[in-house]
Design a protein around this motif. Structure first.
Motif, PDB file in Angstrom:
ATOM      1  N   ARG A  87      52.895  67.177  68.840  1.00 14.98           N
ATOM      2  CA  ARG A  87      53.287  66.273  68.324  1.00 14.98           C
ATOM      3  C   ARG A  87      52.832  64.406  68.614  1.00 14.98           C
ATOM      4  NH1 ARG A  87      55.708  65.069  63.790  1.00 14.98           N
ATOM      5  NH2 ARG A  87      57.142  66.766  63.536  1.00 14.98           N
ATOM      6  N   PRO A  88      51.924  63.778  68.848  1.00 17.60           N
ATOM      7  CA  PRO A  88      51.767  62.488  68.604  1.00 17.60           C
ATOM      8  C   PRO A  88      52.919  61.840  69.073  1.00 17.60           C
ATOM      9  CG  PRO A  88      50.032  63.356  67.144  1.00 17.60           C
ATOM     10  CD  PRO A  88      51.582  64.483  66.966  1.00 17.60           C
ATOM     11  N   VAL A  89      53.071  60.992  70.041  1.00 17.46           N
ATOM     12  CA  VAL A  89      54.124  60.937  70.412  1.00 17.46           C
ATOM     13  C   VAL A  89      53.429  58.750  70.810  1.00 17.46           C
ATOM     14  CG1 VAL A  89      56.035  60.514  71.823  1.00 17.46           C
ATOM     15  CG2 VAL A  89      55.307  62.273  71.366  1.00 17.46           C
ATOM     16  N   PRO A  90      53.513  58.079  69.500  1.00 21.85           N
ATOM     17  CA  PRO A  90      52.654  56.692  69.273  1.00 21.85           C
ATOM     18  C   PRO A  90      53.979  56.002  69.619  1.00 21.85           C
ATOM     19  CG  PRO A  90      52.911  57.886  67.588  1.00 21.85           C
ATOM     20  CD  PRO A  90      53.908  58.904  67.824  1.00 21.85           C
ATOM     21  N   PHE A  91      53.287  54.662  71.062  1.00 19.42           N
ATOM     22  CA  PHE A  91      54.493  53.702  71.180  1.00 19.42           C
ATOM     23  C   PHE A  91      53.369  52.122  71.611  1.00 19.42           C
ATOM     24  CE2 PHE A  91      55.113  56.902  74.890  1.00 19.42           C
ATOM     25  CZ  PHE A  91      55.256  56.288  75.279  1.00 19.42           C
ATOM     26  N   PRO A  92      53.837  52.009  71.951  1.00 14.46           N
ATOM     27  CA  PRO A  92      53.043  50.454  72.333  1.00 14.46           C
ATOM     28  C   PRO A  92      52.613  51.348  74.064  1.00 14.46           C
ATOM     29  CG  PRO A  92      55.081  49.507  71.121  1.00 14.46           C
ATOM     30  CD  PRO A  92      54.991  50.523  71.284  1.00 14.46           C
ATOM     31  N   GLY A  93      51.181  51.561  73.976  1.00 16.07           N
ATOM     32  CA  GLY A  93      51.410  51.598  76.018  1.00 16.07           C
ATOM     33  C   GLY A  93      50.985  53.433  76.203  1.00 16.07           C
ATOM     34  N   TRP A  94      51.167  53.873  75.193  1.00 15.37           N
ATOM     35  CA  TRP A  94      51.081  55.235  75.199  1.00 15.37           C
ATOM     36  C   TRP A  94      49.124  55.494  75.296  1.00 15.37           C
ATOM     37  CZ3 TRP A  94      49.817  59.223  71.484  1.00 15.37           C
ATOM     38  CH2 TRP A  94      49.084  58.958  70.127  1.00 15.37           C
ATOM     39  N   THR A  95      48.285  55.258  75.554  1.00 13.23           N
ATOM     40  CA  THR A  95      47.236  55.263  75.916  1.00 13.23           C
ATOM     41  C   THR A  95      46.783  54.675  76.919  1.00 13.23           C
ATOM     42  OG1 THR A  95      46.391  52.803  75.138  1.00 13.23           O
ATOM     43  CG2 THR A  95      46.144  54.740  73.434  1.00 13.23           C
ATOM     44  N   LEU A  96      47.592  53.748  77.375  1.00 14.61           N
ATOM     45  CA  LEU A  96      47.564  53.619  79.234  1.00 14.61           C
ATOM     46  C   LEU A  96      47.131  54.678  80.079  1.00 14.61           C
ATOM     47  CD1 LEU A  96      49.925  51.187  78.921  1.00 14.61           C
ATOM     48  CD2 LEU A  96      47.064  50.784  79.033  1.00 14.61           C
ATOM     49  N   PRO A  97      45.938  54.619  81.464  1.00 16.28           N
ATOM     50  CA  PRO A  97      45.841  55.834  82.237  1.00 16.28           C
ATOM     51  C   PRO A  97      47.445  55.314  82.812  1.00 16.28           C
ATOM     52  CG  PRO A  97      44.300  53.940  82.611  1.00 16.28           C
ATOM     53  CD  PRO A  97      45.337  54.028  81.194  1.00 16.28           C
ATOM     54  N   GLY A  98      47.791  56.883  82.955  1.00 14.86           N
ATOM     55  CA  GLY A  98      49.356  57.363  83.789  1.00 14.86           C
ATOM     56  C   GLY A  98      50.276  57.605  82.430  1.00 14.86           C
ATOM     57  N   VAL A  99      49.986  57.917  81.454  1.00 15.68           N
ATOM     58  CA  VAL A  99      50.658  58.254  80.343  1.00 15.68           C
ATOM     59  C   VAL A  99      49.544  59.542  79.760  1.00 15.68           C
ATOM     60  CG1 VAL A  99      51.490  57.499  78.464  1.00 15.68           C
ATOM     61  CG2 VAL A  99      51.367  56.037  79.938  1.00 15.68           C
ATOM     62  N   MET A 100      50.755  60.983  79.962  1.00 10.75           N
ATOM     63  CA  MET A 100      49.819  61.387  79.298  1.00 10.75           C
ATOM     64  C   MET A 100      51.422  62.575  78.669  1.00 10.75           C
ATOM     65  SD  MET A 100      48.002  63.304  82.395  1.00 10.75           S
ATOM     66  CE  MET A 100      46.833  64.279  81.545  1.00 10.75           C
ATOM     67  N   SER A 101      50.892  63.907  77.903  1.00 11.08           N
ATOM     68  CA  SER A 101      52.079  64.079  76.636  1.00 11.08           C
ATOM     69  C   SER A 101      52.283  65.283  78.089  1.00 11.08           C
ATOM     70  CB  SER A 101      51.534  65.234  75.436  1.00 11.08           C
ATOM     71  OG  SER A 101      50.143  66.158  75.947  1.00 11.08           O
ATOM     72  N   ALA A 102      53.894  65.773  78.169  1.00  6.21           N
ATOM     73  CA  ALA A 102      54.364  66.245  79.064  1.00  6.21           C
ATOM     74  C   ALA A 102      53.766  67.594  79.080  1.00  6.21           C
ATOM     75  CB  ALA A 102      56.014  67.177  78.767  1.00  6.21           C
ATOM     76  N   GLY A 103      52.608  68.633  77.822  1.00  4.68           N
ATOM     77  CA  GLY A 103      52.514  69.406  77.762  1.00  4.68           C
ATOM     78  C   GLY A 103      51.145  69.610  79.061  1.00  4.68           C
ATOM     79  N   ALA A 104      50.606  68.360  78.784  1.00  6.64           N
ATOM     80  CA  ALA A 104      48.865  68.163  79.125  1.00  6.64           C
ATOM     81  C   ALA A 104      49.585  68.309  81.147  1.00  6.64           C
ATOM     82  CB  ALA A 104      48.473  66.625  79.103  1.00  6.64           C
ATOM     83  N   SER A 105      50.654  68.220  81.024  1.00 10.58           N
ATOM     84  CA  SER A 105      50.927  68.569  82.661  1.00 10.58           C
ATOM     85  C   SER A 105      51.322  69.631  82.774  1.00 10.58           C
ATOM     86  CB  SER A 105      51.959  67.728  82.832  1.00 10.58           C
ATOM     87  OG  SER A 105      53.306  67.734  82.751  1.00 10.58           O
ATOM     88  N   GLN A 106      52.051  70.402  81.685  1.00  6.77           N
ATOM     89  CA  GLN A 106      52.358  71.810  82.603  1.00  6.77           C
ATOM     90  C   GLN A 106      50.945  72.419  82.660  1.00  6.77           C
ATOM     91  OE1 GLN A 106      53.525  73.897  79.195  1.00  6.77           O
ATOM     92  NE2 GLN A 106      55.729  75.057  80.411  1.00  6.77           N
ATOM     93  N   ILE A 107      50.027  71.930  81.557  1.00  4.09           N
ATOM     94  CA  ILE A 107      48.568  72.899  81.780  1.00  4.09           C
ATOM     95  C   ILE A 107      47.625  72.690  83.052  1.00  4.09           C
ATOM     96  CG2 ILE A 107      46.181  73.004  80.942  1.00  4.09           C
ATOM     97  CD1 ILE A 107      47.374  71.949  77.766  1.00  4.09           C
ATOM     98  N   LEU A 108      47.453  70.987  83.470  1.00  6.39           N
ATOM     99  CA  LEU A 108      47.572  71.005  85.006  1.00  6.39           C
ATOM    100  C   LEU A 108      48.113  72.219  85.607  1.00  6.39           C
ATOM    101  CD1 LEU A 108      46.891  67.030  84.369  1.00  6.39           C
ATOM    102  CD2 LEU A 108      45.245  68.968  84.693  1.00  6.39           C
ATOM    103  N   MET A 109      49.157  72.414  85.678  1.00  4.53           N
ATOM    104  CA  MET A 109      50.652  73.340  87.010  1.00  4.53           C
ATOM    105  C   MET A 109      49.916  74.754  85.954  1.00  4.53           C
ATOM    106  SD  MET A 109      54.300  71.812  85.795  1.00  4.53           S
ATOM    107  CE  MET A 109      55.165  72.918  87.099  1.00  4.53           C
TER     108      MET A 109
END
Lengths: 464, 104
Positions: free
Chosen positions: A123-145
């Motif tokens: 689910r998209p988690v929009p908040f001020p600053g969520w598009t910045l480099p250094g902000v990702m979805s947690a699932g994305a980091s698990q895919i990288l693992m």
């Protein structure tokens, strides 16, 4: 003439289980998946990780529930199953007819029946600053693992849901513990969810797994914040993220190279919506899902849906649902009698109900916060076209009363992701303003393809 | 930018590719998006309004990882495997139909 008996779209737990079941009963199966290997997101790259001696510790920290998925991948080695990877389905028609692209070339495949097993997205988690480099979805980091042995450095995990705990525990085991765990669920949500607890006891082993994850996080001494809200991220000159949030009446601020957010997963429905299948709003899960019967059969003749794409249930539910759908399709194709369908599917029906029994508890306990459904004005809602929540609200004030008007007016949902990252937020803002919006429309091609590829498409004459 | 990467350094990087002409090592099995994230904490593209972005979902959903690969523009970095001598360029500005995003 159909090329195969069944085309299955998506090689995750539902699609893989369905393919093996159908193949074992003698049906010819074509299995299509966008990724380079079978597994879906949950078992992503599992075959390579299990067989990899170079980064042997990956299977260690990803855990037994992950490596268990390899048996489903191995079961695809069957003379009745053809698997195509890197295959993007971009159109479905009655017939059924499946149009898909691989290596820049599109083709049409015909089948007697189609099973959609397209899974879920976060689910998209929009908040001020969520598009910045250094902000990702947690699932994305698990895919990288899973795919790249890439471990986060001093990350902050923020949000809620079982996946957040699993990823935290995997990071700890991998020697890359999160700097903090910032959780959004509140005591009120816990109390509200408690009425689903007795039913969840049917899935006691899953409950115990959850508790054991929490134990591991506690033992590792990861700092935890609860009842967190009012997320905000800003980028510092050195590229680090300053993440601030309220927790229990205090404003907190954490500095991190990597902020990983999560608010659960929702069905991927672009394909089912674009093919004309009716969808309904699942209030407890906060998402649209295709309308199906107990076997996954949709109102569209020749189309079944199974797994998270039909409503979130998790991998165990998806495996059972894939088999149930396969048995029903085999019955419809006269490979099985009604009686043998019912007999053979008994175990899977039981497994399906048991695995699903924990969902209402999880859905209520880890529901997304209202601020992520209808975020503050300055938040970017549509990442592709850089449209803010303020612009969506302004569009509503000017008379837009549904997702189509908002899209036409301010281009929210018109970029390459085709609304995958903003549909739910546009809906959330509409609902907050009192509207009752229908699902956003999805149209073919549901993934971008080049005009030259479209021009070169050969459509078999007997499919017209 | 002082953050070299937001991720831990990995052993066994054997694939050599270039990012905007600069030689970079990646791991066999990496996607282009993973290689970019491993290499640098910086943006992998700039939007039409000039805002920095990096890959967000890693599963083909969000399209924030769009880059130019071997002259082909608007390629989903998270859906593309790295290859030896691959030339990656970071897009700057609005999407264009042809490659060479520096002219965009």
């Amino acid at each position: 003439m159909p090329d195969v008996d069944i085309i299955i779209i998506g090689a995750g737990p539902a699609g893989m289980a369905a393919a093996a079941t159908a193949a074992n009963e003698g049906a010819k199966v074509l299995l299509l998946d966008e990724q380079p290997q079978a597994g879906g997101q949950i078992y992503r790259n599992v075959e390579n990780n299990v067989g990899n001696s170079v980064d042997a510790n990956a299977v260690d920290y990803l855990g037994k529930d992950y490596t268990a998925g390899n048996s489903l991948v191995q079961a695809l080695e069957h003379s009745n199953i053809t698997v195509k990877f890197g295959a993007t389905v971009w159109r479905l028609d009655e017939g059924p007819r499946v149009v898909w692209s691989q290596n820049g070339i599109s083709q049409v495949s015909l089948a007697k029946h189609v099973l959609l097993a397209t899974g879920a997205q976060e689910r998209p988690v929009p908040f001020p600053g969520w598009t910045l480099p250094g902000v990702m979805s947690a699932g994305a980091s698990q895919i990288l693992m899973k795919t790249s042995s890439l471990l986060p450095r001093d990350a902050v995990l923020a949000g809620s849901g079982p996946l957040l705990y699993l990823i935290a525990a995997q990071m700890i085991k991998a020697g890359a513990p999160p700097k903090a765990l910032v959780e959004t669920q509140t005591l009120k949500m816990l109390l509200g969810a408690s009425r689903y607890f007795p039913r969840a006891l049917l899935a006691a082993p899953t409950l115990f797994k959850g508790l054991s994850l929490l134990g591991k996080i506690k033992a590792a001494g990861v700092k935890r914040y609860t009842s967190a809200s009012s997320f905000r991220a800003i980028a510092e000159d050195d590229g680090s993220i300053t993440f601030s949030f309220d927790s229990k009446g205090r404003r907190n601020s954490l500095s991190t190279p990597l902020l990983l957010t999560h608010q659960g997963v929702v069905p991927s429905t672009h394909m089912s919506r674009a093919s004309g299948i009716s969808h309904e709003w699942n209030e407890l899960q906060g998402a649209f899902q295709p309308i199906t019967n107990e076997w996954g059969q949709t109102e569209l003749q020749g189309f079944h849906v199974a797994g998270d794409g039909a409503g979130i249930g998790g991998a165990e539910t998806a495996k059972a649902a894939g088999r149930l759908a396969a048995f029903d399709i085999l019955y419809q194709l006269s490979h099985l009698s009604q009686n043998s369908r019912d007999q053979k599917s008994k175990i899977d029906r039981k497994a399906f109900n048991r695995a699903l029994s924990i969902r209402p508890l999880l859905d209520a306990l880890y529901a997304p916060l209202p601020e992520f459904l209808s975020p503050p004005d300055e938040t970017i809602v549509c990442r592709c076209e850089e449209v803010t929540a303020a612009e969506v609200r302004q569009s509503l004030n000017l008379g837009a009363h549904g997702p189509r008007q908002v899209k036409t007016d301010i281009r929210a949902g018109m970029g390459p992701c085709q609304g995958r990252m903003c549909d739910l937020t546009v809906r959330g803002i509409l609902v907050a303003s009192g509207a009752k919006p229908s699902p956003a429309r999805a149209r073919s091609p549901i993934k971008p393809i080049k005009l030259g590829e479209l021009a070169n498409l050969k459509i078999p004459e007997d499919s017209l | 930018m002082k953050i070299d990467s937001r991720f831990q350094t990995r052993p066994n990087t054997t694939i050599c590719l270039t990012i905007d002409g600069e030689p970079v090592m990646a791991k066999s099995g990496d996607t282009v998006a993973a290689a970019l994230l491993a290499h640098s904490g910086n943006a992998s593209r700039l939007t039409g309004k000039g805002s920095p972005r990096t890959a967000f979902c890693m599963m083909g959903v969000c399209f924030d990882c769009l880059v130019e690969v071997d002259g082909h523009p608007n390629v989903q970095g998270c859906m593309t495997q790295v290859r030896e001598r691959m030339a990656i360029r970071k897009p700057k500005g609005f999407r264009t139909l042809s490659g060479d995003t520096e002219d965009a």
